[in-house]
Design an enzyme around this catalytic site. Structure first.
Site, mmCIF file in Angstrom:
data_model
loop_
_atom_site.group_PDB
_atom_site.id
_atom_site.type_symbol
_atom_site.label_atom_id
_atom_site.label_comp_id
_atom_site.label_asym_id
_atom_site.label_seq_id
_atom_site.Cartn_x
_atom_site.Cartn_y
_atom_site.Cartn_z
ATOM 1 N N CYS A 2 -4.710 -0.987 -1.970
ATOM 2 C CA CYS A 2 -5.923 -1.246 -2.743
ATOM 3 C C CYS A 2 -6.757 -2.394 -2.173
ATOM 4 O O CYS A 2 -6.227 -3.365 -1.646
ATOM 5 C CB CYS A 2 -5.610 -1.581 -4.197
ATOM 6 S SG CYS A 2 -4.618 -0.356 -5.023
ATOM 7 N N ARG A 27 -8.106 0.534 2.799
ATOM 8 C CA ARG A 27 -6.960 0.077 2.001
ATOM 9 C C ARG A 27 -6.589 1.108 0.932
ATOM 10 O O ARG A 27 -5.612 0.923 0.197
ATOM 11 C CB ARG A 27 -7.284 -1.262 1.345
ATOM 12 C CG ARG A 27 -7.475 -2.384 2.342
ATOM 13 C CD ARG A 27 -7.745 -3.684 1.659
ATOM 14 N NE ARG A 27 -6.569 -4.213 0.997
ATOM 15 C CZ ARG A 27 -5.715 -5.072 1.536
ATOM 16 N NH1 ARG A 27 -5.926 -5.514 2.751
ATOM 17 N NH2 ARG A 27 -4.683 -5.510 0.873
ATOM 18 N N TRP A 77 -5.337 2.780 -3.919
ATOM 19 C CA TRP A 77 -4.316 3.617 -3.316
ATOM 20 C C TRP A 77 -3.248 3.759 -4.391
ATOM 21 O O TRP A 77 -2.596 2.788 -4.762
ATOM 22 C CB TRP A 77 -3.747 2.969 -2.052
ATOM 23 C CG TRP A 77 -2.801 3.870 -1.317
ATOM 24 C CD1 TRP A 77 -3.123 4.848 -0.420
ATOM 25 C CD2 TRP A 77 -1.372 3.880 -1.436
ATOM 26 N NE1 TRP A 77 -1.983 5.473 0.022
ATOM 27 C CE2 TRP A 77 -0.894 4.902 -0.584
ATOM 28 C CE3 TRP A 77 -0.457 3.143 -2.177
ATOM 29 C CZ2 TRP A 77 0.454 5.199 -0.443
ATOM 30 C CZ3 TRP A 77 0.900 3.437 -2.042
ATOM 31 C CH2 TRP A 77 1.333 4.453 -1.177
ATOM 32 N N ASN A 103 -4.241 -5.315 -6.931
ATOM 33 C CA ASN A 103 -3.610 -4.750 -5.734
ATOM 34 C C ASN A 103 -2.148 -5.156 -5.785
ATOM 35 O O ASN A 103 -1.845 -6.346 -5.813
ATOM 36 C CB ASN A 103 -4.279 -5.324 -4.482
ATOM 37 C CG ASN A 103 -3.479 -5.027 -3.232
ATOM 38 O OD1 ASN A 103 -2.797 -3.995 -3.156
ATOM 39 N ND2 ASN A 103 -3.548 -5.925 -2.255
ATOM 40 N N GLY A 104 -1.242 -4.171 -5.785
ATOM 41 C CA GLY A 104 0.186 -4.496 -5.816
ATOM 42 C C GLY A 104 0.923 -3.609 -6.794
ATOM 43 O O GLY A 104 0.436 -2.532 -7.158
ATOM 44 N N GLU A 486 5.301 7.138 18.882
ATOM 45 C CA GLU A 486 3.920 6.824 18.497
ATOM 46 C C GLU A 486 3.042 8.081 18.564
ATOM 47 O O GLU A 486 2.199 8.314 17.695
ATOM 48 C CB GLU A 486 3.388 5.702 19.418
ATOM 49 C CG GLU A 486 1.950 5.280 19.193
ATOM 50 C CD GLU A 486 1.661 4.721 17.799
ATOM 51 O OE1 GLU A 486 2.590 4.488 17.018
ATOM 52 O OE2 GLU A 486 0.475 4.546 17.489
ATOM 53 N N LYS A 490 1.029 9.572 15.372
ATOM 54 C CA LYS A 490 -0.426 9.776 15.383
ATOM 55 C C LYS A 490 -0.749 11.194 14.934
ATOM 56 O O LYS A 490 -1.626 11.421 14.117
ATOM 57 C CB LYS A 490 -1.033 9.576 16.780
ATOM 58 C CG LYS A 490 -1.187 8.163 17.283
ATOM 59 C CD LYS A 490 -2.250 7.354 16.612
ATOM 60 C CE LYS A 490 -1.721 6.645 15.399
ATOM 61 N NZ LYS A 490 -1.096 5.367 15.575
ATOM 62 N N GLU A 493 0.043 11.775 11.159
ATOM 63 C CA GLU A 493 -0.845 10.993 10.284
ATOM 64 C C GLU A 493 -2.202 11.665 10.095
ATOM 65 O O GLU A 493 -2.724 11.703 8.996
ATOM 66 C CB GLU A 493 -1.141 9.629 10.928
ATOM 67 C CG GLU A 493 -0.151 8.541 10.664
ATOM 68 C CD GLU A 493 -0.569 7.221 11.295
ATOM 69 O OE1 GLU A 493 -0.538 6.209 10.601
ATOM 70 O OE2 GLU A 493 -0.934 7.203 12.497
ATOM 71 N N HIS A 509 21.749 17.011 20.109
ATOM 72 C CA HIS A 509 22.530 16.675 18.914
ATOM 73 C C HIS A 509 21.831 17.128 17.636
ATOM 74 O O HIS A 509 21.981 16.507 16.597
ATOM 75 C CB HIS A 509 22.802 15.171 18.895
ATOM 76 C CG HIS A 509 23.557 14.710 20.094
ATOM 77 N ND1 HIS A 509 24.891 14.982 20.278
ATOM 78 C CD2 HIS A 509 23.145 14.056 21.206
ATOM 79 C CE1 HIS A 509 25.279 14.488 21.441
ATOM 80 N NE2 HIS A 509 24.235 13.918 22.023
ATOM 81 N N LYS A 608 -4.325 1.817 5.273
ATOM 82 C CA LYS A 608 -4.133 1.049 6.497
ATOM 83 C C LYS A 608 -3.182 -0.123 6.284
ATOM 84 O O LYS A 608 -2.383 -0.447 7.143
ATOM 85 C CB LYS A 608 -5.481 0.533 6.992
ATOM 86 C CG LYS A 608 -5.348 -0.226 8.280
ATOM 87 C CD LYS A 608 -6.478 0.038 9.218
ATOM 88 C CE LYS A 608 -6.178 -0.451 10.606
ATOM 89 N NZ LYS A 608 -5.275 0.429 11.352
#
Ligand code: G6P
Length: 613
Positions: A2, A27, A77, A103-104, A486, A490, A493, A509, A608
């Site tokens: 957020c 955010r 968010w 936010n939190g 990575e 990408k 996402e 495996h 983000k």
């Protein structure tokens, strides 16, 4: 996650808040909302239209009174409660006199809600946040002092929060507070501002003050007063904002991700700039400890999340090779909860673009408490992690807006390699000439990366050839392994396709059972002893019908005979190759996402900066 923003005392307060929300969308964009003082009442608007929530909010604010000067704004968010308008912030108290943004996560929200309901409070949303506004409504009954009531309200809460309140009964005032989640404030021309992070206030102030945990801020036109948990006035630390508001614009590119991919040469060059002083020694940034502490280190632990964790995996090779120090890399959310042994001989490096990711932040706090020396590698000067650590090193990549990290990951690899060289220098494990040679090699990277970002045609052809597949495996060994991780991250996402990054040696495996015609394998083949082994693994997946894309160096003669598609990168020393190999994989993910019509800057469900566990 957020984003929050608040303004006190400006004629254009609503425009400032809406503009700030546009910049804070990274955010979270599940919903957006504002609340302003309006002649003894509150004027509030909210919108929840997925990735276009801020845009929709702007439209609904078309009928706003022209006189608004004090208000708050929020981009959400979602954690508790669906991403609907009813759950959008600001949340109002029963009497609709208070508007609150957060936010939190409030961890004890369920018990607080039950207690508040028993007292007669009616809840409208399914969020954890709403308990705060009702608590505050109760606390205000004691003495009507918004600052004191906010401080008492904090006493009821467990969890992480940056919270801001506007009240219809407290004209020309906003009150904010924080615990764990970041909060900054600033003032310019008699207008006071608050925000979750620097982009919120960019272009408005040139210096911001970081608020400490459990401190409460009283913002009025031309005045900001910060008090601690005991109510004593304190002076917060200030940080200069060097970015201009233009860096938050797309600058002619189709989206931020493209812009940021194109900014990679500059990000690497800036991170490398002036790192060798007149005596030939490597310069880090703000290291607030004795160099002797670094000489005593006998173990390094790197912690991070997402792409920052992948950069850490590349850094491990450099530290082990150049400084001869055993190095572990751990995902911060895992590291926090294991029984890791800390002590003065362990160096803990927290890698984080934002410097705010909660798990990395808490991991380094824990390490510091245990007596370890802690260095934060961050892209944001003055971010929480840089304040919690003994030393900070900056990636100097400039503001990164797109949710998927690009330029900051490359810059993090460079920063970690510089740190590895500094450790090597201090420990005498590499000569000055060797270090100089390595730094020279790193300086060749901006030009090579510029060549890669300028050439997208081949990547687009490859994307067109493989984008109908649903399943992708990214394989690599040694320094190619973090690149594979990575590349897979990408792709998943921003294209919403199933993509797994795997060490190629682990193929047999498990994952090989999933290889069949229609599956795409993207292999990262860097020159050196691992190349032959990679080619054996590629033969194994080809034999089972996979379509194979290989990222290979220019001098690789074998690749054309084994791959369906080849993406070339220039030949460089092995430690520099991951930086180059990541670029075509960013471009590949981008091209596939675009072909699927996805908004690459704002992929669904992601944010983000992750400030909740
Ligand atoms: C989120 C972002 C990623 C980022 C990760 C860690 O998941 O979407 O791009 O790598 O957080 O963020 P940090 O700011 O700590 O590097």
């Amino acid at each position: 996650m957020c984003g929050i923003i608040g303004v006190v005392g400006s004629a254009g307060a609503l425009e400032t808040v809406l503009e700030g929300l546009r910049r804070l969308e990274y955010r979270g964009y599940d919903s957006a909302g504002v609340a302003f003082q309006d002649h003894g009442d509150l004027w509030s608007r909210r919108a929840a239209e997925g990735t276009r929530s801020v845009e929709a909010l702007v439209e609904t604010c078309g009928d706003a009174p022209a006189t608004l000067t004090v208000g708050i704004g929020h981009t959400r968010w979602a954690t508790h409660g669906n991403p609907t308008e009813i759950n959008a912030h600001p949340h109002l108290d029963c009497g609709k006199r208070l508007g609150l943004i957060h936010n939190g996560i409030i961890e004890n929200h369920a018990e607080l809600k039950a207690a508040l309901e028993a007292l007669g409070h009616g809840f409208r949303s399914g969020t954890d946040t709403e308990v705060m506004v009702h608590l505050l409504e109760d606390e205000l009954r004691t003495d009507g002092d918004l600052v004191a009531a906010t401080r008492r309200m904090l006493g009821h809460l467990r969890g992480a929060f940056a919270v801001a309140v506007v009240s219809a009964d407290h004209p020309d005032q906003l009150v904010a507070a924080r615990r764990v989640s970041p909060l900054i404030v600033g003032m310019s021309d008699g207008v006071s501002y608050l925000g979750s992070d620097i982009p919120a206030l960019m272009g408005k102030v040139d210096r911001v003050f970081a608020i400490e945990e459990d401190h409460v801020v009283d913002l009025r036109p031309g005045s900001i007063v910060v008090t601690n948990a005991e109510g004593q006035v304190v002076s917060p630390q200030s940080v200069e904002i060097t970015w201009t508001s233009e860096v938050a614009e797309k600058g002619g590119y189709a989206d931020f991700m493209t812009k940021e991919i194109h900014e990679q040469p500059e990000a690497i060059a800036a991170t490398l700039a002036s790192r060798i002083d007149a005596t030939g020694s490597i310069q880090l940034d703000d290291m607030d400890f004795d160099e002797e502490d670094l000489r005593q280190i006998d173990k390094v632990v790197i912690v991070g999340c997402g792409s920052s964790y992948h950069a850490g995996l590349v850094g491990k090779f450099a530290i082990e090779r150049w400084a001869g120090l055993p190095t572990e890399v751990d995902i911060a959310s895992e590291f926090r909860y294991r029984d890791a042994k800390f002590g003065p001989s362990t160096l803990v490096i927290g890698v984080s673009q934002s410097g705010e990711t909660i798990d990395t932040l808490e991991a380094i706090k824990q390490a510091r408490k245990g007596g370890s020396t802690v260095i934060a590698i961050s892209n944001i000067v003055g971010a929480s992690m840089t304040r919690e650590a003994d030393g900070a090193m900056y990636t100097r990549a400039g503001l990164e807006v797109s949710v998927a990290s690009t330029k900051t990951v490359l810059a993090q690899v460079i920063a970690l390699e510089l740190l590895a060289l500094r450790l090597a220098e201090l420990r005498g494990t590499r000569s000055a000439e060797e270090i100089e040679q390595i730094v020279r090699e790193l300086h060749s990277l901006p030009a090579f990366v510029a060549g890669l970002v300028g050439a997208t045609k081949r990547v687009e052809e490859v994307a067109a050839g493989i984008s109908s597949a649903r399943d992708y495996f990214f394989l690599g060994r040694h320094l190619g392994y973090p690149v594979a991780l990575e590349g897979a991250l990408k792709l998943k996402e921003i294209s919403y396709l199933r993509a797994e990054g795997y060490p190629a040696g682990e193929l047999k495996h498990g994952p090989i059972a999933l290889i069949e015609p229609g599956v795409v394998v993207v292999a990262v083949v860097l020159s050196g002893p691992m190349a032959e082994k990679m080619y054996s693994n590629i033969a194994e997946v080809k034999a089972r019908g996979a379509t194979v894309v290989v990222v290979a160096e220019a001098s690789d003669q074998v690749v054309e005979s084994v791959a369906d598609y080849v993406l070339r990168i220039p030949d460089v020393a092995d430690f520099a190759a991951p930086v180059l190999a990541m670029v075509p994989l960013q471009q590949l993910a981008y091209a596939i996402a675009k072909s699927r019509g996805i908004d690459v800057d704002r992929p669904r469900n992601l944010a983000k900066t992750v400030t909740v566990e």
